[in-house]
Each structure stands twice: as C-alpha cells, then as structure tokens.
Write a protein that holds these residues in place. Structure first.
Motif, PDB file in Angstrom:
ATOM      1  N   LYS A 130      22.142  83.603 -14.272  1.00  0.00           N
ATOM      2  CA  LYS A 130      21.383  82.725 -15.163  1.00  0.00           C
ATOM      3  C   LYS A 130      21.692  83.035 -16.629  1.00  0.00           C
ATOM      4  O   LYS A 130      21.883  82.123 -17.440  1.00  0.00           O
ATOM      5  N   THR A 131      21.767  84.324 -16.955  1.00  0.00           N
ATOM      6  CA  THR A 131      22.072  84.715 -18.332  1.00  0.00           C
ATOM      7  C   THR A 131      23.506  84.350 -18.696  1.00  0.00           C
ATOM      8  O   THR A 131      23.795  83.941 -19.821  1.00  0.00           O
ATOM      9  N   LEU A 132      24.425  84.489 -17.728  1.00  0.00           N
ATOM     10  CA  LEU A 132      25.817  84.125 -17.984  1.00  0.00           C
ATOM     11  C   LEU A 132      25.976  82.620 -18.167  1.00  0.00           C
ATOM     12  O   LEU A 132      26.820  82.155 -18.941  1.00  0.00           O
ATOM     13  N   GLU A 133      25.159  81.841 -17.452  1.00  0.00           N
ATOM     14  CA  GLU A 133      25.246  80.381 -17.561  1.00  0.00           C
ATOM     15  C   GLU A 133      24.668  79.868 -18.870  1.00  0.00           C
ATOM     16  O   GLU A 133      25.155  78.882 -19.429  1.00  0.00           O
ATOM     17  N   GLU A 134      23.612  80.528 -19.354  1.00  0.00           N
ATOM     18  CA  GLU A 134      22.945  80.092 -20.582  1.00  0.00           C
ATOM     19  C   GLU A 134      22.793  81.277 -21.535  1.00  0.00           C
ATOM     20  O   GLU A 134      21.683  81.749 -21.800  1.00  0.00           O
ATOM     21  N   PRO A 135      23.908  81.779 -22.056  1.00  0.00           N
ATOM     22  CA  PRO A 135      23.833  82.970 -22.919  1.00  0.00           C
ATOM     23  C   PRO A 135      23.182  82.641 -24.263  1.00  0.00           C
ATOM     24  O   PRO A 135      23.453  81.590 -24.841  1.00  0.00           O
ATOM     25  N   PRO A 136      22.297  83.521 -24.759  1.00  0.00           N
ATOM     26  CA  PRO A 136      21.741  83.324 -26.101  1.00  0.00           C
ATOM     27  C   PRO A 136      22.862  83.333 -27.141  1.00  0.00           C
ATOM     28  O   PRO A 136      23.934  83.911 -26.912  1.00  0.00           O
ATOM     29  N   GLN A 137      22.616  82.697 -28.256  1.00  0.00           N
ATOM     30  CA  GLN A 137      23.617  82.654 -29.314  1.00  0.00           C
ATOM     31  C   GLN A 137      23.917  84.063 -29.812  1.00  0.00           C
ATOM     32  O   GLN A 137      23.046  84.915 -29.867  1.00  0.00           O
TER      33      GLN A 137
ATOM     34  N   THR B 276      30.469  83.219  -7.999  1.00  0.00           N
ATOM     35  CA  THR B 276      29.706  82.538  -9.051  1.00  0.00           C
ATOM     36  C   THR B 276      29.693  83.344 -10.349  1.00  0.00           C
ATOM     37  O   THR B 276      29.782  82.781 -11.439  1.00  0.00           O
ATOM     38  N   VAL B 277      29.590  84.674 -10.236  1.00  0.00           N
ATOM     39  CA  VAL B 277      29.620  85.527 -11.428  1.00  0.00           C
ATOM     40  C   VAL B 277      31.016  85.519 -12.036  1.00  0.00           C
ATOM     41  O   VAL B 277      31.188  85.392 -13.251  1.00  0.00           O
ATOM     42  N   MET B 278      32.032  85.627 -11.182  1.00  0.00           N
ATOM     43  CA  MET B 278      33.416  85.614 -11.669  1.00  0.00           C
ATOM     44  C   MET B 278      33.724  84.339 -12.434  1.00  0.00           C
ATOM     45  O   MET B 278      34.398  84.360 -13.475  1.00  0.00           O
ATOM     46  N   SER B 279      33.236  83.222 -11.919  1.00  0.00           N
ATOM     47  CA  SER B 279      33.566  81.926 -12.520  1.00  0.00           C
ATOM     48  C   SER B 279      32.930  81.741 -13.888  1.00  0.00           C
ATOM     49  O   SER B 279      33.375  80.888 -14.668  1.00  0.00           O
ATOM     50  N   ARG B 280      31.897  82.499 -14.189  1.00  0.00           N
ATOM     51  CA  ARG B 280      31.214  82.378 -15.486  1.00  0.00           C
ATOM     52  C   ARG B 280      31.776  83.353 -16.523  1.00  0.00           C
ATOM     53  O   ARG B 280      31.275  83.424 -17.642  1.00  0.00           O
TER      54      ARG B 280
ATOM     55  N   ASP C 176      15.965  95.056 -11.595  1.00  0.00           N
ATOM     56  CA  ASP C 176      15.195  95.512 -12.765  1.00  0.00           C
ATOM     57  C   ASP C 176      16.108  95.754 -13.963  1.00  0.00           C
ATOM     58  O   ASP C 176      15.739  95.457 -15.102  1.00  0.00           O
ATOM     59  N   ALA C 177      17.288  96.295 -13.708  1.00  0.00           N
ATOM     60  CA  ALA C 177      18.246  96.540 -14.793  1.00  0.00           C
ATOM     61  C   ALA C 177      18.703  95.223 -15.413  1.00  0.00           C
ATOM     62  O   ALA C 177      18.889  95.122 -16.630  1.00  0.00           O
ATOM     63  N   VAL C 178      18.892  94.195 -14.579  1.00  0.00           N
ATOM     64  CA  VAL C 178      19.319  92.891 -15.091  1.00  0.00           C
ATOM     65  C   VAL C 178      18.189  92.221 -15.861  1.00  0.00           C
ATOM     66  O   VAL C 178      18.432  91.538 -16.869  1.00  0.00           O
ATOM     67  N   ARG C 179      16.960  92.401 -15.425  1.00  0.00           N
ATOM     68  CA  ARG C 179      15.821  91.855 -16.172  1.00  0.00           C
ATOM     69  C   ARG C 179      15.722  92.507 -17.548  1.00  0.00           C
ATOM     70  O   ARG C 179      15.443  91.838 -18.550  1.00  0.00           O
ATOM     71  N   GLN C 180      15.973  93.819 -17.593  1.00  0.00           N
ATOM     72  CA  GLN C 180      15.992  94.515 -18.883  1.00  0.00           C
ATOM     73  C   GLN C 180      17.110  93.949 -19.763  1.00  0.00           C
ATOM     74  O   GLN C 180      16.930  93.749 -20.965  1.00  0.00           O
ATOM     75  N   LEU C 181      18.255  93.701 -19.162  1.00  0.00           N
ATOM     76  CA  LEU C 181      19.393  93.120 -19.878  1.00  0.00           C
ATOM     77  C   LEU C 181      19.013  91.765 -20.470  1.00  0.00           C
ATOM     78  O   LEU C 181      19.274  91.489 -21.659  1.00  0.00           O
ATOM     79  N   SER C 182      18.413  90.907 -19.662  1.00  0.00           N
ATOM     80  CA  SER C 182      18.045  89.558 -20.114  1.00  0.00           C
ATOM     81  C   SER C 182      17.031  89.612 -21.246  1.00  0.00           C
ATOM     82  O   SER C 182      17.124  88.849 -22.219  1.00  0.00           O
ATOM     83  N   GLN C 183      16.081  90.509 -21.123  1.00  0.00           N
ATOM     84  CA  GLN C 183      15.071  90.656 -22.167  1.00  0.00           C
ATOM     85  C   GLN C 183      15.699  91.170 -23.461  1.00  0.00           C
ATOM     86  O   GLN C 183      15.377  90.710 -24.555  1.00  0.00           O
ATOM     87  N   PHE C 184      16.627  92.099 -23.331  1.00  0.00           N
ATOM     88  CA  PHE C 184      17.288  92.668 -24.501  1.00  0.00           C
ATOM     89  C   PHE C 184      18.052  91.599 -25.281  1.00  0.00           C
ATOM     90  O   PHE C 184      18.105  91.625 -26.513  1.00  0.00           O
ATOM     91  N   MET C 185      18.631  90.657 -24.574  1.00  0.00           N
ATOM     92  CA  MET C 185      19.484  89.669 -25.218  1.00  0.00           C
ATOM     93  C   MET C 185      18.711  88.579 -25.956  1.00  0.00           C
ATOM     94  O   MET C 185      19.300  87.789 -26.699  1.00  0.00           O
ATOM     95  N   GLN C 186      17.408  88.527 -25.774  1.00  0.00           N
ATOM     96  CA  GLN C 186      16.608  87.537 -26.479  1.00  0.00           C
ATOM     97  C   GLN C 186      16.418  87.959 -27.942  1.00  0.00           C
ATOM     98  O   GLN C 186      16.345  89.143 -28.253  1.00  0.00           O
TER      99      GLN C 186
ATOM    100  N   LEU D  81      36.293  83.803 -27.999  1.00  0.00           N
ATOM    101  CA  LEU D  81      35.951  84.806 -26.992  1.00  0.00           C
ATOM    102  C   LEU D  81      34.746  84.334 -26.186  1.00  0.00           C
ATOM    103  O   LEU D  81      33.727  83.914 -26.757  1.00  0.00           O
ATOM    104  N   ALA D  82      34.865  84.389 -24.864  1.00  0.00           N
ATOM    105  CA  ALA D  82      33.771  83.947 -24.000  1.00  0.00           C
ATOM    106  C   ALA D  82      32.582  84.897 -24.112  1.00  0.00           C
ATOM    107  O   ALA D  82      32.731  86.068 -24.471  1.00  0.00           O
ATOM    108  N   HIS D  83      31.399  84.374 -23.791  1.00  0.00           N
ATOM    109  CA  HIS D  83      30.192  85.208 -23.845  1.00  0.00           C
ATOM    110  C   HIS D  83      30.130  86.192 -22.680  1.00  0.00           C
ATOM    111  O   HIS D  83      29.406  87.193 -22.751  1.00  0.00           O
ATOM    112  N   GLY D  84      30.864  85.903 -21.626  1.00  0.00           N
ATOM    113  CA  GLY D  84      30.966  86.821 -20.497  1.00  0.00           C
ATOM    114  C   GLY D  84      32.405  87.263 -20.310  1.00  0.00           C
ATOM    115  O   GLY D  84      33.302  86.427 -20.159  1.00  0.00           O
ATOM    116  N   ILE D  85      32.662  88.564 -20.361  1.00  0.00           N
ATOM    117  CA  ILE D  85      34.012  89.118 -20.225  1.00  0.00           C
ATOM    118  C   ILE D  85      34.034  90.035 -19.006  1.00  0.00           C
ATOM    119  O   ILE D  85      33.166  90.907 -18.864  1.00  0.00           O
TER     120      ILE D  85
END
Length: 297
Positions: free
Chosen positions: A125-132, A149-153, A86-96, A22-26
């Motif tokens: 950026k998060t889709l390209e380098e998703p945390p484990q 670009t988002v679709m392709s990831r 801001d919502a995406v920054r919260q998302l990125s921080q949450f995933m760490q 399963l891909a990290h981005g669906i």
C-alpha cells in the motif's frame, strides 16, 4: 569509498536522482557479498544530502546520517528471523508528514526477503501510494524471494556477480593472504564474502578440503583421512555441492545417467545433513564419499 564494481550503479542512480527520475521504491538484488548494503547506504546518503553534489559528507544532513541520528531516516529492524507487520506499520507511520531536515524521508529495508506475507501486503500500500519526498530502499539476494506485487512496484537493480580481474585485484589489495583461484566462484561472485573467508582462515581450510576430495577420488588418499579433513570444514553441504558442480560435472558431462545419480546422491545428503549428528554423521559422510567414488569411476 564505494567498491569499484559498484561505481557504474552509483553513476546511474546519481543521474536518475539529479533528473528526478528515481522511483520511490528501489529494490537492489544480487549475490551475497556483492555490496548491496554499501550501495544502499550511498543511495540513502544521496537522498538525504542537501548539497548539490550528493552525498557531500559535510552538510548537516550528511553529518547526522553518518552519526546515526538523522530524523528523516529509518532502518527497519531485520535482526529477527522475519520482518513482521508491526515493523511495516512503523515504516508507514514514519513516512507521513514532511521531512524535518529536507529534502526527503528515506526508509531502508535490509534482507527484504524476511518480510512475512502480511508485512509484504502492508508494504504494498505504501509502495503504491508513496508520500511526497519519500523513498523506500529494499535489498535482498534474490527478487524471486519477494511477492511479484512488491517487485512490480519497485525500480529493480540487479547487481551482477563479480568474477573478473577487477574483483580479484581488489581482493589482493585488501589482504596479505594468497587468494585461491576458486574462491570467487565458490562465493558466487561476492568479493566481500570471499574477503571474509580469507580473513577468517576459512578459505585455506576450503582449499585443503577440495584438494583432499580430489586426492580421494584419484586413489591418493584413504577414506578415513578424507572424512577427517571434511569434518573440520564449515558448510560441508555447500563444499560438496560446489565440488560436484565445478569439478565432477564438467568431467562427467557426457554421461546423463551418472550425473542424475550424483544429483540424487547429493540431494539425499542435503536432506539428511541437518538431522545427522555425532558418529552417525561420520558414517553418513563415509557412505556418501564411497558412493560418489563408485559413480565417478
């Protein structure tokens, strides 16, 4: 219980999850009312579940998710007209960091077409380098609403519109109201949308409006009576557009000039519809119907 027409997607997603493919981005796309949210919720529950048969509905993770208090799940706020950076920054921080409950961290982005350009670029950026052990699930009606670009990831899942007997049978089982033959087509193959129209009584109003339009064009109903009926309908532009495509275009398909004139007439109506109020709207609708009747012959 998952909607019956979603079972084939459920089985495919479960196999990919079980084999760690399963891909990290669906990205889930499909017509309004097809059940994208329900399938996304199933996938989130499966990714958070700690049991072998996912989702089990009984483990601690499943119970926390059902209660809306799972520490490893984030639903991005989509209540506004847009989803900002801001919502995406919260998302990125949450995933760490590591998941608290194991095995995964999961983010759900509903109505992903609301992402602003800046937010979409930040999400890339998060889709390209998703945390484990992290997954982002997005859904919207059309993938074309997102940057390429988002679709392709993302691993893309297009949920097909449902017009067949299975969807019609499901509708009949959900309501005591009669299901008009035109309803699933009118709703673009979205059974949940069709059910909402049935339960609200809007489907009955639509059926009457479509009958009155037909009667008007067949000289069986006066213009004032037709206008009065249509004014009571919600979404007049959608109603008129559907009537043109499904009822008039097939019968006038051999006359390209007439079809073009109808198309231009409808485009003018859609352009002006939101700007016309009160008595002027009644006059505009009367003018539209008069010209439509002339074109239809």
């Amino acid at each position: 219980m998952l909607l019956p027409w979603l079972e084939r997607y459920q089985q495919q997603l479960s196999r990919l999850l079980a084999t760690q493919q399963l891909a990290h981005g669906i990205l889930l796309t499909g017509p309004s009312g097809i059940g994208k949210h329900q399938l996304a919720q199933y996938l989130v529950a499966s990714l958070l579940c700690t049991a072998k048969n996912k989702p089990c509905g009984e483990c601690k993770s499943c119970l926390l998710f059902a209660a809306g208090s799972h520490a490893d799940f984030l639903a991005v706020d989509n209540s506004g007209t847009t989803i900002g950076i801001d919502a995406v920054r919260q998302l990125s921080q949450f995933m760490q960091g590591r998941p608290q409950q194991q095995p995964n961290k999961v983010v759900l982005v509903s109505d992903a077409d609301k992402l602003t350009e800046a937010a979409a670029n930040a999400l890339l950026k998060t889709l390209e380098e998703p945390p484990q052990n992290s997954f982002i699930i997005l859904y919207c009606n059309s993938a074309n609403a997102l940057p390429a670009t988002v679709m392709s990831r993302c691993q893309q899942w297009q949920l097909a519109a449902e017009f067949g007997d299975d969807a019609k049978d499901w509708l009949r089982q959900q309501t005591n109201r009669a299901v008009p033959d035109f309803l699933l087509t009118y709703c673009g193959g979205g059974p949940l949308k069709a059910l909402a129209l049935l339960e609200s009584g809007a489907a009955d109003q639509l059926q009457v409006s479509l009958q009155h339009l037909t009667q008007y064009l067949q000289q069986q109903l006066s213009l004032p009576e037709c206008v009065k009926q249509l004014e009571q309908s919600e979404g007049i532009s959608q109603l008129l557009g559907w009537f043109l495509r499904q009822r008039l275009v097939p019968s006038d398909g051999q006359n390209p000039q007439r079809l073009l004139a109808m198309h231009m007439l409808y485009n003018r109506w859609c352009r002006d519809d939101s700007q016309i109020l009160g008595q002027n709207k009644q006059l505009a609708l009367s003018a539209f119907l008069t010209e439509l009747k002339r074109l239809h012959g």
